[in-house]
Scaffold this motif. Structure first.
Motif, mmCIF file in Angstrom:
data_model
loop_
_atom_site.group_PDB
_atom_site.id
_atom_site.type_symbol
_atom_site.label_atom_id
_atom_site.label_comp_id
_atom_site.label_asym_id
_atom_site.label_seq_id
_atom_site.Cartn_x
_atom_site.Cartn_y
_atom_site.Cartn_z
ATOM 1 N N GLU A 1 40.407 57.271 35.668
ATOM 2 C CA GLU A 1 39.461 58.396 35.583
ATOM 3 C C GLU A 1 38.470 58.371 36.727
ATOM 4 N N VAL A 2 37.931 57.209 36.995
ATOM 5 C CA VAL A 2 36.909 57.096 38.038
ATOM 6 C C VAL A 2 37.485 57.466 39.402
ATOM 7 N N LEU A 3 38.735 56.994 39.656
ATOM 8 C CA LEU A 3 39.295 57.220 40.987
ATOM 9 C C LEU A 3 39.823 58.628 41.175
ATOM 10 N N GLN A 4 40.037 59.356 40.070
ATOM 11 C CA GLN A 4 40.585 60.698 40.234
ATOM 12 C C GLN A 4 39.527 61.713 40.649
ATOM 13 N N ARG A 5 38.272 61.337 40.568
ATOM 14 C CA ARG A 5 37.259 62.268 41.068
ATOM 15 C C ARG A 5 36.464 61.614 42.211
ATOM 16 N N ARG B 1 35.974 62.529 45.323
ATOM 17 C CA ARG B 1 35.142 63.340 46.213
ATOM 18 C C ARG B 1 33.765 63.565 45.601
ATOM 19 N N ALA B 2 33.773 63.779 44.291
ATOM 20 C CA ALA B 2 32.505 63.984 43.611
ATOM 21 C C ALA B 2 31.618 62.758 43.751
ATOM 22 N N LEU B 3 32.245 61.616 43.957
ATOM 23 C CA LEU B 3 31.481 60.375 44.041
ATOM 24 C C LEU B 3 31.166 59.974 45.470
ATOM 25 N N GLY B 4 31.630 60.753 46.395
ATOM 26 C CA GLY B 4 31.401 60.364 47.781
ATOM 27 C C GLY B 4 32.214 59.147 48.170
ATOM 28 N N LEU B 5 33.342 58.961 47.490
ATOM 29 C CA LEU B 5 34.137 57.770 47.745
ATOM 30 C C LEU B 5 35.386 58.074 48.554
ATOM 31 N N ALA B 6 35.475 59.289 49.065
ATOM 32 C CA ALA B 6 36.720 59.699 49.704
ATOM 33 C C ALA B 6 37.180 58.706 50.750
ATOM 34 N N SER B 7 36.231 58.196 51.527
ATOM 35 C CA SER B 7 36.646 57.299 52.603
ATOM 36 C C SER B 7 37.197 55.999 52.040
ATOM 37 N N LEU B 8 36.706 55.617 50.862
ATOM 38 C CA LEU B 8 37.169 54.381 50.253
ATOM 39 C C LEU B 8 38.540 54.542 49.622
ATOM 40 N N VAL B 9 38.647 55.573 48.791
ATOM 41 C CA VAL B 9 39.883 55.782 48.048
ATOM 42 C C VAL B 9 40.956 56.318 48.978
ATOM 43 N N GLY B 10 40.526 57.070 49.959
ATOM 44 C CA GLY B 10 41.457 57.753 50.834
ATOM 45 C C GLY B 10 42.400 56.857 51.599
#
Lengths: 365, 225
Positions: A221-225, A227-236
């Motif tokens: 759940e946490v990783l599916q959103r 962009r909302a978390l500003g984590l795009a660079s991390l998850v991306g």
């Protein structure tokens, strides 16, 4: 399993950094996710007793190990929390056996059935009499995990246990940690900056950003959103997909997954019923980009896609690709991006080896 | 002093140097650890005090020691109450003088080797259930042993050559405090003493060089380990 609230100010860092964290987890595996400098390791050290925050309370199980104000500080050696770090940190003056037998009582435990089981799961029996300097990176990390488990900890603390290893070895160590969790039943808190690890290992996760908890919950759940978390660079940096199985090819050793628009992805054979969705992941480094579909190639997946985005991050280029109804990412060098004359909208072919694709929802593939 | 009385001089020197290293080893390890790991503004002052004998003229060191340990001084009297004997002008005084001037060399070698021990190894040891003392004895000390050994050898060599502090604190008592340097000095002041002095000088050079070579070998081993 763990309940914690702490705050601490670091005035000496370049910009004043404040750690302000509250979290609770029932485990058995809590993942702490965040970029470097987000406070992950400091948090782990606070749990271990190697760092004393200005204020806070930490309870492991039902035992309070730190409270300030309150004057509770259980020293690290009496917390029963064994630490495994990024670079194994084996004691160089001891053999493999000497390292494994380091903790109080570990010597006797080493020869007990439980100890034998640990050695078996981690495949370190053949290494026992070796000297530390003759071990490879993956072997060192296996011994470090064994050394920690033989301390009989109530909680295992892992600080980026795979990040000093190359992709293949880090998958191996990740697989071992999954077995440690499942077959040995040792609860753990681990720090990582790899989303795939979080999905594979964590039951529960906390995302840190600049010393604060910005998300908490089930990893999927946490990783599916992000962009909302500003984590795009991390998850991306990793490709995380939830896609349905459309067919199995048992003789070919692959299962076909639906990416939409009639495009399928060949993943290692799994025994999930057709029509059911599974979670898979593969590193962006494992995706090759070609301008045309190559002939005579072992990679099972040559996916026709369109370049969606090109992001330069320091010395690497993250290329967003649209394939069918799905988005994936490839990481290449600036030199490769220049030579291929990549531009958004350009059709390319993405190559992904079947063996680079990993299931992230339970059983390892 | 007769030229044939050289073996007692050499043996006394070795005894004094070994004794000096033996008494300073444990305090030296403690001081080396403190200076390597203690983060405190007072650390610089402590380090300065420990290193002082290295830069003070040894005669001054001897004079200060005499002030502390002389027969009419507080420590000297305390010693007299405990043991019934005196410190100044005895072999024990030679050992003390040699230990004090050799101490900075010992501590510095230990400090450097302990600074080189990765503190994260100590953290891992603590988290595995070993307390601070256990961690020191099982991790820090074994890993800095080459530095302890090379420091001890350097301090031994320095003790062999000690003259200034020794002559002030221990004087020149044949068989008691007449070490190689004191004997050489004495022989140079007597008629026909030169040949015997030369032999002692050669012995001194050989012992010191051997000690230095051992120390170099130890620190090279430490680097390659």
């Amino acid at each position: 399993m763990l309940e914690l609230a702490l705050s601490h100010r670091f005035p000496s860092r370049a910009s004043a950094f404040r750690l302000d964290i509250a979290l609770a987890s029932r485990g058995p595996a809590l993942g702490i996710f965040g970029a470097s400098g987000s406070g992950k390791t400091t948090l782990l050290h606070a749990i271990a007793g190697l760092f004393r925050p200005e204020e806070g309370r930490i309870a492991v199980g039902d035992r309070v190990v730190f409270a300030r104000p309150g004057g509770v500080f259980v020293p690290p050696e009496r917390r029963r929390l064994a630490l495994v770090t990024q670079d194994a940190l084996l004691f160089p003056h001891r053999s493999v056996r000497g390292n494994l037998a380091f903790a109080p009582g570990a010597d006797a435990r080493l020869d007990s059935p439980a100890g034998r089981r640990i050695l078996e799961v981690l495949r370190i029996e053949p290494l026992l009499e070796r000297r530390i300097e003759h071990l490879s990176g993956g072997e060192r990390q296996r011994v470090a995990i064994g050394r920690a488990l033989l301390a009989d900890p109530s909680l295992l603390l892992l600080d980026e246990p795979t990040s000093a290893l190359d992709a293949e070895l880090s998958r191996d160590v990740l697989g071992l940690l999954m077995q440690v969790k499942q077959t040995l039943g040792v609860p753990m808190v681990f720090v990582t900056h790899r989303a795939a690890e979080l999905l594979a290992l964590a039951d529960d996760c906390v995302v840190l950003e600049a010393g604060r908890v910005v998300a908490q919950g089930l990893p999927v759940e946490v990783l599916q959103r992000p962009r909302a978390l500003g984590l795009a660079s991390l998850v991306g940096v990793d490709n995380l997909l939830r896609v349905p199985v459309v067919a199995h090819d048992e003789t070919g050793g692959v299962s076909l997954l639906d990416l939409g628009a009639g495009i399928t992805l060949a993943a290692p054979l799994c025994d999930v019923p057709i029509g059911r969705a599974i979670e898979i992941g593969f590193y962006a480094d494992e995706v090759l980009i070609c301008l045309e579909k190559p002939a005579g190639i072992s990679a099972r997946n040559a996916l026709a896609c369109v370049v969606d985005s090109i992001d330069r991050l320091g010395h690497e280029v993250l290329v967003g690709l649209r394939v069918g109804a799905t988005a994936i990412r490839a990481r290449i060098t600036p030199a490769a991006a220049r030579e291929l004359e990549l531009a958004t909208g350009r059709p390319v072919v993405a190559l992904v080896k079947t063996s680079a694709i990993h299931r992230l929802d339970g059983e390892p593939t | 002093m007769t030229p044939d009385a050289q073996w007692p001089v050499i043996l006394l020197s070795i005894r004094v140097a070994v004794g000096a290293v033996a008494v300073s080893l444990v305090p030296g390890i403690a001081a080396g650890w403190l200076l390597a790991r203690w983060q405190h503004p007072l650390r610089a002052l402590v380090q300065g005090l420990v290193m002082l004998p290295l830069v003070l003229p040894p005669v001054v060191t001897g004079y200060l020691l005499l002030h502390l340990l002389g027969r009419s001084r507080p420590f000297g009297q305390l010693w007299h109450v405990w043991t019934g004997g005196h410190l100044a002008y005895t072999t024990t005084a030679c050992v003390i003088a040699a230990a004090v001037v050799g101490f900075p060399l010992l501590v510095e070698a230990i400090r450097l080797s302990m600074v080189a021990v990765d503190p994260r190894l100590e953290q891992v040891s603590r988290s595995l259930g070993r307390g601070p003392v256990d961690t020191f004895l099982r991790v820090t000390l074994p890993l800095s042993l080459p530095g302890v050994a090379s420091g001890a050898v350097l301090a031994f060599a320095r003790a062999l050559g000690e003259f200034g502090a020794t002559i002030v604190l221990a004087g020149n008592v044949a068989g008691e405090t007449r070490t190689i340097p004191v004997a050489v000095y004495t022989l140079l002041n007597v008629r026909d003493g030169e040949a015997a002095a030369t032999r002692l000088v050669l012995v001194s050079v050989a012992l010191s060089l051997a000690a230095l070579l051992v120390s170099f070998w130890l620190s090279a081993r430490k680097r390659s380990a």
